[in-house]
Design a protein around this motif. Structure first.
Motif, PDB file in Angstrom:
ATOM      1  N   GLY A 144       0.916  -1.314   0.017  1.00  0.00           N
ATOM      2  CA  GLY A 144       0.207  -0.093  -0.144  1.00  0.00           C
ATOM      3  C   GLY A 144       0.867   1.091   0.112  1.00  0.00           C
ATOM      4  N   LEU A 145       1.915   1.210  -0.451  1.00  0.00           N
ATOM      5  CA  LEU A 145       2.782   2.381  -0.376  1.00  0.00           C
ATOM      6  C   LEU A 145       2.860   3.128  -1.926  1.00  0.00           C
ATOM      7  N   SER A 146       2.186   2.467  -2.816  1.00  0.00           N
ATOM      8  CA  SER A 146       1.936   3.365  -4.033  1.00  0.00           C
ATOM      9  C   SER A 146       1.014   4.468  -3.967  1.00  0.00           C
ATOM     10  N   LYS A 147       1.363   5.508  -4.539  1.00  0.00           N
ATOM     11  CA  LYS A 147       0.485   6.508  -4.382  1.00  0.00           C
ATOM     12  C   LYS A 147       0.521   7.489  -6.000  1.00  0.00           C
ATOM     13  N   GLU A 148      -0.323   8.294  -5.975  1.00  0.00           N
ATOM     14  CA  GLU A 148      -0.639   9.215  -7.079  1.00  0.00           C
ATOM     15  C   GLU A 148       0.610  10.061  -7.334  1.00  0.00           C
ATOM     16  N   LYS A 149       1.385  10.349  -6.446  1.00  0.00           N
ATOM     17  CA  LYS A 149       2.442  11.247  -6.573  1.00  0.00           C
ATOM     18  C   LYS A 149       3.489  10.836  -5.024  1.00  0.00           C
ATOM     19  N   HIS A 150       4.637  11.221  -5.275  1.00  0.00           N
ATOM     20  CA  HIS A 150       5.614  11.038  -4.175  1.00  0.00           C
ATOM     21  C   HIS A 150       6.213  12.345  -3.836  1.00  0.00           C
ATOM     22  N   LYS A 151       6.361  12.528  -2.588  1.00  0.00           N
ATOM     23  CA  LYS A 151       7.394  13.864  -2.052  1.00  0.00           C
ATOM     24  C   LYS A 151       8.712  12.966  -1.796  1.00  0.00           C
ATOM     25  N   ILE A 152       9.782  13.512  -2.499  1.00  0.00           N
ATOM     26  CA  ILE A 152      10.949  12.972  -2.400  1.00  0.00           C
ATOM     27  C   ILE A 152      11.904  13.853  -2.000  1.00  0.00           C
ATOM     28  N   GLU A 153      12.649  13.731  -0.720  1.00  0.00           N
ATOM     29  CA  GLU A 153      13.521  14.723  -0.196  1.00  0.00           C
ATOM     30  C   GLU A 153      14.997  14.063  -0.611  1.00  0.00           C
ATOM     31  N   VAL A 154      15.828  14.889  -1.051  1.00  0.00           N
ATOM     32  CA  VAL A 154      17.162  14.397  -1.302  1.00  0.00           C
ATOM     33  C   VAL A 154      18.323  15.364  -0.728  1.00  0.00           C
ATOM     34  N   ASN A 155      19.494  14.868  -0.706  1.00  0.00           N
ATOM     35  CA  ASN A 155      20.610  15.649  -0.115  1.00  0.00           C
ATOM     36  C   ASN A 155      21.585  15.799  -1.269  1.00  0.00           C
ATOM     37  N   ASP A 156      21.759  17.220  -1.664  1.00  0.00           N
ATOM     38  CA  ASP A 156      22.631  17.474  -2.858  1.00  0.00           C
ATOM     39  C   ASP A 156      23.648  18.054  -2.267  1.00  0.00           C
ATOM     40  N   GLY A 190      25.134  18.354   0.328  1.00  0.00           N
ATOM     41  CA  GLY A 190      24.936  18.957   1.831  1.00  0.00           C
ATOM     42  C   GLY A 190      23.496  19.796   1.940  1.00  0.00           C
ATOM     43  N   ILE A 191      22.892  20.234   0.608  1.00  0.00           N
ATOM     44  CA  ILE A 191      21.876  20.952   0.476  1.00  0.00           C
ATOM     45  C   ILE A 191      20.406  19.993   0.497  1.00  0.00           C
ATOM     46  N   THR A 192      19.582  20.189   1.276  1.00  0.00           N
ATOM     47  CA  THR A 192      18.366  19.553   1.307  1.00  0.00           C
ATOM     48  C   THR A 192      17.406  20.079   0.197  1.00  0.00           C
ATOM     49  N   LYS A 193      16.764  19.209  -0.602  1.00  0.00           N
ATOM     50  CA  LYS A 193      16.042  19.525  -1.825  1.00  0.00           C
ATOM     51  C   LYS A 193      14.793  18.684  -1.560  1.00  0.00           C
ATOM     52  N   GLU A 194      13.563  19.293  -1.876  1.00  0.00           N
ATOM     53  CA  GLU A 194      12.383  18.289  -2.149  1.00  0.00           C
ATOM     54  C   GLU A 194      11.701  18.500  -3.678  1.00  0.00           C
TER      55      GLU A 194
END
Length: 487
Positions: free
Chosen positions: A196-208, A210-214
Motif C-alpha cells: 500500500g505504498l504506491s501513491k498518485e505522487k511522491h514527495k522525495i527529499e534528497v541531499n545534494d 549538503g543541501i536539502t531539496k524536495e
C-alpha cells in the motif's frame, strides 16, 4: 542445485469462480477485482500444506512454530477483511515466503510480466552502505544521479525501506541480496503496491552536496517506465570470457563466467566443458601466477558445470555436495502431479524418513555426489574470486567450496546464495487456485559437506569486503577488480 533450476514448470489450475466487484484499491490506483476473503484463506491453507509437505527443507533457517504462527495470523486477518485485491493478498504472502528464508522459493502475481497502475518510481535506486541514492533519473525533476534520498513521503528513507527489507526473499539471513533486489524496479514496484505504498505522487527529499531539496514526482505505469528506462545490452558479451590485464609488469588472466545455465551453451554440457578446457589451456600456456575468477552476477545453473570448473581449481580431493535429499518419494499431491513422476532410481529411503538422491538424478557421467579428484593439469597457483549479491545457487557453491578449502581469496560483497547449501533442484511454479498467484517452491534439500561448520545462515562472506562508493558506481570504476589486481 543446478540440474533442474533452469526448468521452471508453469502449472495452470482451473481456478474457482471468483465473486468479484469493481472497487477502488489504494494498492494499484486503478479499478481491480476484489476476491472474497474465504477463497483467499483457502489459498493460504493450500500454501501452508505445500510448504510443509513438499518444500525440500522448510525449517532449515526458521521453525515450524514461526511459520505456522504466521499462517494463523494472516489467515485470521484475511478472514476479517471481507475481501481483498490480489496485491493486498500478496502483502500477506510476502512475509510468509520471506520467513521461509529460501532464495529459490518466492511468490509472484498472477501476471508475472505486468503490473497495472502507475506504481514505478520515476528513478532508479542504488544502495550504498544501506543508504539509498538516485542511480538514474527518468522524471522531469532535477534529481541528479548520486543524490542521497533522505525522505520519501515525509518518512525517513531508511524507515521507508526497512518496511520492505524484511519481506525480501533470500537464503537464511543474507543481508546483501535484500538491498540488491529492491534496486530492481519491477521488484520494488511489486513490494510497494502490495504494502500500500504506491501513491498518485511522491514527495522525495534528497541531499545534494549538503543541501536539502524536495521534489514532487509522479510514478509511471509499466509501459512508460519500460520505454524511458530501456537499456540496450550488448549481444556480443560471452557467457565465458577470458581477458588478460596488464598489472605490475604481469599479464593477469581474468576468467569471467556469467552463468552455469545450459541455455547459454546450447543446452550442451560438452559445449561448456569445451569452452572451459580452451580457457584453462590458454592460461596454462601463459604461465600465469594468478587467476582472477569473476563470478559476479552469476545466478547459477547446472551443478555439473560448476563441478567441472572446480576440478581445474581445487588442489586436493573434494566433495561438491554433502547431502541431497527429497522430502517425499511421490509429489502427485501437487497440482498437475503427473509432472512429478520422478524415476524411483533417483532416490532411496534413509533412516531420517526422507529420501537421498542417487547418481541417477543427474545425466550419465555428471553426478555431483561423492568425492572428486582435481584434473592433473589443474591451475595450482594464486586464485582470487570476485562475488556479489547476485552470485547465487551453483555460483555460490563454487565460491563456498573454494573458500572452505582455503584455496582462494574471496573479494566483493556477501553472496546471495547460502554458504552451507540451498534448497533448489526441482522448482515447480504452482498457482494458488483462487487468487491465481504463482508460487515457486523448491523441492530438494542440498547441504555442503561442511554444513553447520560456519556461516550457518549467511552467504559466502568475502575475505576482503569491497563496496564501491556512489561516485565509483556512476563513473563505472570497478574497484573490486582494481583491488583484486593489486593483491
Amino acid at each position: 542445485m543446478g540440474k533442474f533450476n533452469v526448468i521452471s514448470l508453469f502449472i495452470f489450475l482451473i481456478g474457482c469462480g471468483l465473486q468479484s466487484s469493481n472497487k477502488p484499491s489504494n494498492k494499484g490506483l486503478e479499478q481491480v477485482n476484489s476476491i472474497p476473503s474465504e477463497l483467499l484463506a483457502q489459498d493460504l491453507e493450500m500454501l501452508q500444506f505445500w510448504i510443509h509437505e513438499a518444500h525440500g527443507d522448510p525449517y532449515r533457517f526458521t521453525t515450524k512454530k514461526k511459520i505456522d504462527e504466521l499462517f494463523d495470523q494472516h489467515i485470521r486477518e484475511i478472514r476479517n477483511s471481507g475481501s481483498m485485491t490480489e496485491y493486498e493478498f500478496l502483502g500477506h504472502i510476502f512475509p510468509i515466503m520471506a520467513e521461509l528464508r529460501d532464495g529459490h522459493s518466492q511468490a509472484f502475481p498472477s501476471d508475472l510480466d505486468n503490473i497495472d497502475g502507475k506504481v514505478f518510481l520515476p528513478f532508479r535506486i542504488r544502495f550504498v552502505d544501506r543508504e539509498p541514492f538516485v542511480l538514474k533519473n527518468y522524471s522531469d525533476k532535477p534529481l541528479s544521479s548520486g543524490m542521497r534520498i533522505s525522505k520519501i513521503d515525509g518518512e525517513d528513507a531508511d524507515m521507508f525501506f526497512n518496511r520492505l527489507i524484511p519481506l525480501v526473499h533470500r537464503d537464511g539471513n543474507i543481508e546483501s541480496i535484500r538491498y540488491r533486489r529492491l534496486e530492481n524496479p519491477m521488484y520494488l514496484a511489486r513490494m510497494m503496491k502490495a504494502l500500500g505504498l504506491s501513491k498518485e505522487k511522491h514527495k522525495i527529499e534528497v541531499n545534494d552536496a549538503g543541501i536539502t531539496k524536495e521534489y514532487i514526482v509522479y510514478p509511471f505505469d509499466q509501459m512508460t517506465y519500460d520505454r524511458v528506462s530501456t537499456v540496450r545490452e550488448s549481444s556480443t558479451d560471452k557467457t565465458i570470457k577470458l581477458t588478460f590485464k596488464k598489472y605490475g609488469g604481469s599479464e593477469i588472466p581474468i576468467v569471467t563466467i556469467r552463468s552455469f545455465n545450459p541455455h547459454y551453451f546450447n543446452g550442451s554440457y560438452e559445449s561448456f566443458t569445451g569452452q572451459i578446457d580452451e580457457v584453462m589451456g590458454r592460461i596454462d600456456q601463459s604461465k600465469a601466477d594468478k587467476i582472477i575468477l569473476d563470478l559476479r552476477n552469476n545466478s547459477g545453473g547446472e551443478d555439473s558445470y560448476a563441478l567441472y570448473l572446480l576440478r581445474y581449481l581445487m588442489d586436493k580431493k573434494f566433495k561438491y555436495h554433502g547431502e541431497v535429499t527429497f522430502q517425499k518419494d511421490d509429489y502427485k499431491f501437487l497440482p498437475d502431479g503427473k509432472h512429478w513422476d520422478i524415476d524411483p532410481k533417483c532416490f532411496r529411503p534413509n533412516q531420517k524418513g526422507t529420501f537421498d538422491a542417487t547418481d541417477h538424478l543427474w545425466p550419465d557421467g555428471t553426478s555431483a555426489l561423492g568425492s572428486f579428484v582435481p584434473f592433473e593439469n589443474r591451475f595450482q597457483k594464486e586464485l582470487v574470486v570476485l562475488v556479489n549479491a547476485f552470485t547465487f545457487s551453483a555460483a555460490t557453491e563454487v565460491a563456498a567450496i573454494l573458500h572452505h578449502a582455503k584455496r582462494a581469496k574471496i573479494l566483493g560483497e556477501e553472496t546471495g546464495g547460502s554458504y552451507i547449501g540451498n534448497i533448489s533442484g526441482y522448482i515447480p511454479t504452482l498457482r494458488l487456485p483462487n487468487s491465481r498467484i504463482q508460487i515457486n517452491l523448491a523441492l530438494i534439500s542440498i547441504k555442503r559437506s561442511f554444513f553447520g561448520e560456519q556461516f550457518t545462515d549467511r552467504g559466502v562472506l568475502p575475505d576482503i569486503l569491497v563496496e564501491p562508493a556512489i561516485d565509483d558506481i556512476l563513473m563505472k570504476n570497478d574497484v573490486t577488480m582494481t583491488e583484486a589486481l593489486a593483491l
